[in-house]
Structures are given as structure tokens and as C-alpha cells.
Design a protein around this motif. Structure first.
Motif, PDB file in Angstrom:
ATOM      1  N   ALA A  59       0.827  -1.213   0.000  1.00 39.54           N
ATOM      2  CA  ALA A  59       0.000   0.000   0.000  1.00 39.54           C
ATOM      3  C   ALA A  59       0.860   1.261   0.000  1.00 39.54           C
ATOM      4  O   ALA A  59       0.755   2.102  -0.902  1.00 39.54           O
ATOM      5  N   LEU A  60       1.724   1.415   1.001  1.00 37.51           N
ATOM      6  CA  LEU A  60       2.481   2.664   1.139  1.00 37.51           C
ATOM      7  C   LEU A  60       3.658   2.748   0.176  1.00 37.51           C
ATOM      8  O   LEU A  60       3.933   3.799  -0.385  1.00 37.51           O
ATOM      9  N   ALA A  61       4.357   1.621  -0.010  1.00 30.92           N
ATOM     10  CA  ALA A  61       5.576   1.658  -0.821  1.00 30.92           C
ATOM     11  C   ALA A  61       5.308   1.624  -2.318  1.00 30.92           C
ATOM     12  O   ALA A  61       6.128   2.107  -3.102  1.00 30.92           O
ATOM     13  N   THR A  62       4.181   1.057  -2.738  1.00 33.08           N
ATOM     14  CA  THR A  62       3.926   0.891  -4.173  1.00 33.08           C
ATOM     15  C   THR A  62       2.660   1.602  -4.634  1.00 33.08           C
ATOM     16  O   THR A  62       2.689   2.411  -5.570  1.00 33.08           O
ATOM     17  N   MET A  63       1.528   1.306  -3.999  1.00 34.34           N
ATOM     18  CA  MET A  63       0.255   1.839  -4.475  1.00 34.34           C
ATOM     19  C   MET A  63       0.175   3.358  -4.354  1.00 34.34           C
ATOM     20  O   MET A  63      -0.214   4.044  -5.314  1.00 34.34           O
ATOM     21  N   VAL A  64       0.561   3.907  -3.197  1.00 33.13           N
ATOM     22  CA  VAL A  64       0.424   5.351  -2.984  1.00 33.13           C
ATOM     23  C   VAL A  64       1.257   6.159  -3.985  1.00 33.13           C
ATOM     24  O   VAL A  64       0.745   7.082  -4.622  1.00 33.13           O
ATOM     25  N   PRO A  65       2.565   5.849  -4.157  1.00 28.42           N
ATOM     26  CA  PRO A  65       3.321   6.627  -5.152  1.00 28.42           C
ATOM     27  C   PRO A  65       2.823   6.449  -6.581  1.00 28.42           C
ATOM     28  O   PRO A  65       2.852   7.396  -7.369  1.00 28.42           O
ATOM     29  N   LEU A  66       2.335   5.250  -6.932  1.00 31.51           N
ATOM     30  CA  LEU A  66       1.813   5.050  -8.281  1.00 31.51           C
ATOM     31  C   LEU A  66       0.561   5.886  -8.520  1.00 31.51           C
ATOM     32  O   LEU A  66       0.405   6.507  -9.586  1.00 31.51           O
ATOM     33  N   SER A 114      -6.017   6.201  -2.256  1.00 33.00           N
ATOM     34  CA  SER A 114      -4.920   5.511  -1.578  1.00 33.00           C
ATOM     35  C   SER A 114      -5.127   5.418  -0.067  1.00 33.00           C
ATOM     36  O   SER A 114      -5.065   4.324   0.503  1.00 33.00           O
ATOM     37  N   ALA A 115      -5.369   6.549   0.581  1.00 34.53           N
ATOM     38  CA  ALA A 115      -5.490   6.535   2.038  1.00 34.53           C
ATOM     39  C   ALA A 115      -6.741   5.787   2.506  1.00 34.53           C
ATOM     40  O   ALA A 115      -6.679   4.983   3.445  1.00 34.53           O
ATOM     41  N   LEU A 116      -7.867   6.040   1.863  1.00 38.02           N
ATOM     42  CA  LEU A 116      -9.104   5.366   2.276  1.00 38.02           C
ATOM     43  C   LEU A 116      -9.040   3.845   2.055  1.00 38.02           C
ATOM     44  O   LEU A 116      -9.401   3.076   2.957  1.00 38.02           O
ATOM     45  N   PRO A 117      -8.569   3.367   0.881  1.00 34.87           N
ATOM     46  CA  PRO A 117      -8.417   1.909   0.726  1.00 34.87           C
ATOM     47  C   PRO A 117      -7.402   1.313   1.709  1.00 34.87           C
ATOM     48  O   PRO A 117      -7.573   0.184   2.158  1.00 34.87           O
ATOM     49  N   THR A 118      -6.358   2.080   2.029  1.00 37.81           N
ATOM     50  CA  THR A 118      -5.377   1.592   3.000  1.00 37.81           C
ATOM     51  C   THR A 118      -6.023   1.405   4.368  1.00 37.81           C
ATOM     52  O   THR A 118      -5.781   0.400   5.054  1.00 37.81           O
ATOM     53  N   LEU A 119      -6.843   2.361   4.775  1.00 38.46           N
ATOM     54  CA  LEU A 119      -7.557   2.250   6.043  1.00 38.46           C
ATOM     55  C   LEU A 119      -8.473   1.034   6.046  1.00 38.46           C
ATOM     56  O   LEU A 119      -8.485   0.244   7.004  1.00 38.46           O
ATOM     57  N   LEU A 120      -9.229   0.863   4.974  1.00 39.58           N
ATOM     58  CA  LEU A 120     -10.152  -0.270   4.886  1.00 39.58           C
ATOM     59  C   LEU A 120      -9.399  -1.594   4.871  1.00 39.58           C
ATOM     60  O   LEU A 120      -9.787  -2.554   5.560  1.00 39.58           O
ATOM     61  N   ALA A 121      -8.305  -1.645   4.115  1.00 42.50           N
ATOM     62  CA  ALA A 121      -7.507  -2.870   4.055  1.00 42.50           C
ATOM     63  C   ALA A 121      -6.942  -3.219   5.426  1.00 42.50           C
ATOM     64  O   ALA A 121      -6.877  -4.399   5.810  1.00 42.50           O
ATOM     65  N   GLY A 127      -8.238  -5.800  11.845  1.00 44.10           N
ATOM     66  CA  GLY A 127      -9.180  -5.047  12.672  1.00 44.10           C
ATOM     67  C   GLY A 127      -8.568  -3.845  13.353  1.00 44.10           C
ATOM     68  O   GLY A 127      -8.984  -3.465  14.451  1.00 44.10           O
ATOM     69  N   ASN A 128      -7.543  -3.259  12.727  1.00 45.26           N
ATOM     70  CA  ASN A 128      -6.830  -2.106  13.277  1.00 45.26           C
ATOM     71  C   ASN A 128      -6.055  -2.462  14.538  1.00 45.26           C
ATOM     72  O   ASN A 128      -5.831  -1.612  15.408  1.00 45.26           O
ATOM     73  N   GLY A 129      -5.632  -3.705  14.643  1.00 44.69           N
ATOM     74  CA  GLY A 129      -4.776  -4.096  15.757  1.00 44.69           C
ATOM     75  C   GLY A 129      -3.507  -3.263  15.773  1.00 44.69           C
ATOM     76  O   GLY A 129      -2.921  -2.986  14.731  1.00 44.69           O
ATOM     77  N   GLN A 130      -3.070  -2.857  16.966  1.00 48.90           N
ATOM     78  CA  GLN A 130      -1.915  -1.982  17.175  1.00 48.90           C
ATOM     79  C   GLN A 130      -2.030  -0.661  16.410  1.00 48.90           C
ATOM     80  O   GLN A 130      -1.030  -0.021  16.117  1.00 48.90           O
ATOM     81  N   GLN A 131      -3.258  -0.303  16.075  1.00 47.08           N
ATOM     82  CA  GLN A 131      -3.527   0.949  15.353  1.00 47.08           C
ATOM     83  C   GLN A 131      -2.869   0.995  13.974  1.00 47.08           C
ATOM     84  O   GLN A 131      -2.613   2.077  13.435  1.00 47.08           O
ATOM     85  N   LEU A 132      -2.619  -0.170  13.387  1.00 50.38           N
ATOM     86  CA  LEU A 132      -1.908  -0.212  12.104  1.00 50.38           C
ATOM     87  C   LEU A 132      -2.726   0.396  10.969  1.00 50.38           C
ATOM     88  O   LEU A 132      -2.178   1.100  10.116  1.00 50.38           O
ATOM     89  N   ALA A 133      -4.023   0.124  10.933  1.00 49.88           N
ATOM     90  CA  ALA A 133      -4.858   0.658   9.851  1.00 49.88           C
ATOM     91  C   ALA A 133      -4.856   2.176   9.865  1.00 49.88           C
ATOM     92  O   ALA A 133      -4.650   2.831   8.828  1.00 49.88           O
ATOM     93  N   VAL A 134      -5.073   2.755  11.032  1.00 49.76           N
ATOM     94  CA  VAL A 134      -5.100   4.217  11.146  1.00 49.76           C
ATOM     95  C   VAL A 134      -3.716   4.804  10.873  1.00 49.76           C
ATOM     96  O   VAL A 134      -3.582   5.820  10.180  1.00 49.76           O
ATOM     97  N   ALA A 135      -2.679   4.156  11.405  1.00 48.73           N
ATOM     98  CA  ALA A 135      -1.316   4.667  11.238  1.00 48.73           C
ATOM     99  C   ALA A 135      -0.919   4.714   9.767  1.00 48.73           C
ATOM    100  O   ALA A 135      -0.381   5.715   9.281  1.00 48.73           O
ATOM    101  N   TYR A 136      -1.190   3.644   9.040  1.00 50.10           N
ATOM    102  CA  TYR A 136      -0.813   3.616   7.627  1.00 50.10           C
ATOM    103  C   TYR A 136      -1.717   4.515   6.786  1.00 50.10           C
ATOM    104  O   TYR A 136      -1.286   5.041   5.758  1.00 50.10           O
ATOM    105  N   ALA A 137      -2.959   4.709   7.220  1.00 50.09           N
ATOM    106  CA  ALA A 137      -3.834   5.653   6.519  1.00 50.09           C
ATOM    107  C   ALA A 137      -3.322   7.080   6.680  1.00 50.09           C
ATOM    108  O   ALA A 137      -3.343   7.873   5.729  1.00 50.09           O
ATOM    109  N   VAL A 138      -2.836   7.415   7.876  1.00 48.11           N
ATOM    110  CA  VAL A 138      -2.232   8.735   8.096  1.00 48.11           C
ATOM    111  C   VAL A 138      -0.995   8.896   7.232  1.00 48.11           C
ATOM    112  O   VAL A 138      -0.786   9.930   6.583  1.00 48.11           O
TER     113      VAL A 138
END
Length: 242
Positions: A59-66, A114-121, A127-138
Motif C-alpha cells: 500500500a504505502l511503498a507501491t500503491m500510494v506513489p503510483l 490511496s489513504a481510504l483503501p489503506t484504512l479499509l484494508a 481489525g486495526n490491531g496496534q492501530q496499524l490501519a489508522v497509522a498507515y492511513a495517516v
């Protein structure tokens, strides 16, 4: 703000970015991320390490920059290539207003795709364990802003903006930005990860760049790229008039 944002320019830019061909690519990348997230969750269950690998590695390394390449260069590059930018520049609209409006549109499109699909993914994966979904969406959101400015600038200075952008996205960010130590300090991915590290639980996300430096670099590159794009647009006008 109203003097820097022009609704008509914005509407034309949205129409260009969300045309049939670009829209297909824009939808396919987040669609692929969600398919991967669903498949991984079904096969391995909720796992924080796997979620981190998918969100950070794809998501962050490939999808967002593309997506940033598609939105940033597509906001102005085609108009310069086909010459239709001349009609836009002939209107009584200030050049910085044109650039800033296109920057806002490119940023909005990049964040949505990019950010919204990352949050959903992230929620699908663990289930946003360790706040990973929110962190990567930010992280995806702040990276989207800087990528939009960078690739918008590319669209104003070269007719090969998409190729240069793809090389940067796939080689520098996805490869060197993830693997080569020195390159990480100059990677938008690593700068945005610094914010993700702050949002996520302790130790869940790591970045090679400290948070203060990352914030300064993100702001500096975004402002400088947007400013210089406006300057180049003025030069383009003068060249055409000569």
C-alpha cells in the motif's frame, strides 16, 4: 484561499483525472489491495505482522506513489502535451492559482484512492490491531500530499513525466527506499512512516527518519515543488508568447 482556488480549473482537472482510462487504473490499484487483504485474512487470519507487511510493503511503498504519479502528472501533463494549456493560460487566472488548484485536486484524488483503501484494508487484515490501519492511513495521506506536489511539478517540467514518475515510484520508493540505507533518508515513504510510527502502538511501525525531520522535509518538499511548478508555468507562458 478563494484567490488560490479556481472552481472551473478544478472541475476541468477532475474531469481529466477521472476519465475512462485513468479511472480504470485509479480503481484497479486499491481494488487489488482490497483483494489481497481479503485473501490474506481468509488464508492466515488476523495477524499484525502480515498486516504490517501488506500495508507497508504494497500500500504505502507501491500503491500510494503510483496513484500519486497518475494524479499528479495527469493534473497538468496532458494539457501541456496536447497544447490545450494555452487556452487555460489565456484566461484571466493567475498562474499560481492554476497550479494550486490542480495541486488540491491531485491531492484529493490521491488521498481518496490511496489513504481510504489503506484504512479499509487495515481493518480487513487485523481489525486495526496496534492501530496499524489508522497509522498507515495517516502515512498514506501525508505521502499523497507530497507526491501530488512532486509529480505535478514533474508534469510542468518534462513531457516524460509519467515515465520519470514511474521510475521514481517503482525504483526509488519501492526498491531503494525500502532496502538501501542512505536512500531511506530521502524517501517520502520513510518520512510518512515517521508519522505512522507516532500513531501506531509502540514498536508496531518503524521509520529511518525522526518525526521532526520528517515533518520539516514533507512540508519543505511540498511547498517548494508547488511553488516551483507555478514558476515553471509562468516560464512556459512567456516562452509561448515569445
Amino acid at each position: 484561499m478563494s484567490s488560490l482556488y479556481h472552481p472551473t480549473v478544478a472541475r476541468l482537472t477532475y474531469r481529466a483525472l477521472l476519465g475512462r482510462r485513468r479511472a480504470l487504473i485509479l480503481f484497479s490499484l486499491p481494488g487489488l489491495l482490497l483483494v489481497i487483504a481479503v485473501a490474506v485474512r481468509a488464508l492466515s487470519g488476523a495477524d499484525d505482522q502480515t498486516a504490517d507487511a501488506v500495508l507497508g510493503g504494497f500500500a504505502l511503498a507501491t500503491m500510494v506513489p503510483l496513484i500519486g504519479v497518475i494524479a499528479g502528472t495527469g493534473a497538468i501533463g496532458p494539457e501541456i502535451d496536447d497544447g490545450s494549456v494555452v487556452y487555460l493560460l489565456a484566461k484571466p487566472v493567475k498562474r499560481p492559482t492554476i497550479i494550486f488548484t490542480k495541486f488540491i485536486v491531485a491531492t484529493g484524488v490521491t488521498v481518496v484512492f490511496s489513504a481510504l483503501p489503506t484504512l479499509l484494508a487495515g481493518y480487513i487484515l487485523n481489525g486495526n490491531g496496534q492501530q496499524l490501519a489508522v497509522a498507515y492511513a495517516v502515512a498514506a495521506t501525508v505521502a499523497s500530499i507530497t507526491y501530488s506536489a512532486m509529480f505535478l511539478l514533474l508534469g510542468t517540467i518534462t513531457r516524460h513525466a509519467v515515465i520519470v514518475g514511474l521510475v521514481y515510484a517503482l525504483v526509488w520508493e519501492s526498491l531503494f527506499g525500502s532496502l538501501v540505507g542512505g536512500a531511506r533518508d530521502l524517501s517520502v515513504q520513510q518520512w510518512s512512516l515517521a508519522l505512522a510510527q507516532k500513531v501506531a502502538d509502540n514498536g508496531a511501525v518503524t521509520s529511518e527518519v525522526g518525526l521532526p525531520a520528517a515533518v520539516v522535509l514533507l512540508l519543505a518538499v511540498t511547498v517548494a515543488a508547488t511553488w516551483y511548478a507555478g514558476r515553471k508555468l509562468r516560464t512556459l507562458t512567456l516562452a509561448g508568447e515569445e
